[in-house]
Design an enzyme around this catalytic site. Structure first.
Site, PDB file in Angstrom:
ATOM      1  N   ARG A  31      28.589  62.077  19.309  1.00 35.50           N
ATOM      2  CA  ARG A  31      29.962  62.175  18.815  1.00 35.50           C
ATOM      3  C   ARG A  31      30.418  60.860  18.191  1.00 35.50           C
ATOM      4  NH1 ARG A  31      33.639  63.126  24.270  1.00 35.50           N
ATOM      5  NH2 ARG A  31      33.986  60.963  24.790  1.00 35.50           N
ATOM      6  N   ARG A  87      30.104  54.598  32.646  1.00 38.59           N
ATOM      7  CA  ARG A  87      30.971  55.759  32.927  1.00 38.59           C
ATOM      8  C   ARG A  87      30.173  56.856  33.628  1.00 38.59           C
ATOM      9  NH1 ARG A  87      32.829  56.883  27.188  1.00 38.59           N
ATOM     10  NH2 ARG A  87      33.680  58.785  28.077  1.00 38.59           N
TER      11      ARG A  87
HETATM   12  P1  AMP Z   1      38.332  60.127  30.006  1.00 34.77           P
HETATM   13  O1  AMP Z   1      39.006  60.371  28.689  1.00 34.77           O
HETATM   14  O2  AMP Z   1      38.674  61.171  31.027  1.00 34.77           O
HETATM   15  O3  AMP Z   1      36.856  59.898  29.882  1.00 34.77           O
HETATM   16  O4  AMP Z   1      38.943  58.762  30.582  1.00 34.77           O
HETATM   17  C1  AMP Z   1      38.810  57.539  29.881  1.00 34.77           C
HETATM   18  C2  AMP Z   1      39.018  56.367  30.817  1.00 34.77           C
HETATM   19  O5  AMP Z   1      40.326  56.424  31.400  1.00 34.77           O
HETATM   20  C3  AMP Z   1      38.076  56.299  31.998  1.00 34.77           C
HETATM   21  O6  AMP Z   1      36.833  55.705  31.656  1.00 34.77           O
HETATM   22  C4  AMP Z   1      38.881  55.450  32.979  1.00 34.77           C
HETATM   23  O7  AMP Z   1      38.854  54.084  32.589  1.00 34.77           O
HETATM   24  C5  AMP Z   1      40.296  55.956  32.754  1.00 34.77           C
HETATM   25  N1  AMP Z   1      40.644  57.091  33.636  1.00 34.77           N
HETATM   26  C6  AMP Z   1      40.918  58.365  33.249  1.00 34.77           C
HETATM   27  N2  AMP Z   1      41.207  59.131  34.304  1.00 34.77           N
HETATM   28  C7  AMP Z   1      41.108  58.335  35.394  1.00 34.77           C
HETATM   29  C8  AMP Z   1      41.265  58.549  36.792  1.00 34.77           C
HETATM   30  N3  AMP Z   1      41.579  59.767  37.287  1.00 34.77           N
HETATM   31  N4  AMP Z   1      41.090  57.495  37.626  1.00 34.77           N
HETATM   32  C9  AMP Z   1      40.780  56.276  37.155  1.00 34.77           C
HETATM   33  N5  AMP Z   1      40.597  56.005  35.853  1.00 34.77           N
HETATM   34  C10 AMP Z   1      40.766  57.026  34.973  1.00 34.77           C
END
Ligand code: AMP
Length: 192
Positions: free
Chosen positions: A127, A148
């Site tokens: 992507r 991640r």
């Molecule tokens: P995502 O778009 O869900 O992959 O989230 C992107 C980034 O946001 C993650 O790599 C974390 O740094 C942060 N993040 C999102 N949701 C959470 C959560 N529930 N707890 C902690 N960090 C979060």
């Protein structure tokens, strides 16, 4: 319907979340999207979250828990919701149940999109090279994606057992086309 969608980076959570929310007419609540908007706006949440999000680390639990508490207080959340990216740790999962108890609500299902880590990596790297909406994410660089995925395995996989023990887990293979995944989710939601 109150749903949580779980899966690693590139598992296809966003695609399925968008489809389910429009079919079920519930708001799509993505913590990742909310954090990215907060960072773009440089508001207090964004300033606090930025160093973690940029490195692919998890934003500390208390920040997220407080944020979700206020998000659930908003009027559109009263008819149901789908959480994408939350909970991500066992602590967040427990706190979500406490919060829902306080509100007199309960989670219906946690949907897990099961995708092998090698597929996660190749999808995200794919992507980055495409013009998809998400291609501009700064945390899609290979070393950060690796982190991640690692955090997903260490911190989020244990949540599956939490929901399994409560008979709330719907496991779906995420290694299929988006249409097939959607069909499997809908079938399972209707059958249970
Ligand atoms: P995502 O778009 O869900 O992959 O989230 C992107 C980034 O946001 C993650 O790599 C974390 O740094 C942060 N993040 C999102 N949701 C959470 C959560 N529930 N707890 C902690 N960090 C979060």
């Amino acid at each position: 319907m109150r749903l949580v969608i779980l899966g690693g980076p590139g598992a296809g959570k966003g695609t399925q979340a968008a489809r389910l929310c429009s079919l079920l007419n519930i708001p799509w609540i993505s913590t990742g999207d909310m954090l990215r908007s907060a960072i773009a706006a440089q508001n207090p949440l964004g300033i606090q979250a930025q160093p973690y999000v940029e490195k692919g680390e998890l934003v500390p639990d208390p920040t997220l828990i407080e944020f979700m508490r206020s998000r659930l207080d908003q009027p559109d959340a009263s008819k149901g919701w789908l959480f994408d990216g939350y909970p991500r740790t066992a602590f967040q999962a427990e706190e979500l149940d406490f919060l829902l108890d306080d509100l007199g609500q309960a989670l219906d299902w946690a949907i897990y999109l099961d995708v092998p880590p090698t597929v996660m990596m190749s999808r995200i790297l794919g992507r980055t090279g495409s013009d998809s909406d998400e291609s501009c994410r700064l945390d899609d660089q290979p070393d950060i994606v690796e982190r991640r995925i690692e955090l997903f395995q260490e911190r989020t996989i244990p949540i599956l057992e939490y929901y399994e023990q409560r008979s709330r887990l719907l496991k779906v293979s995420g290694d299929q086309t988006p249409e097939q995944i959607q069909q499997e989710i809908l079938q399972k939601l209707n059958q249970v």
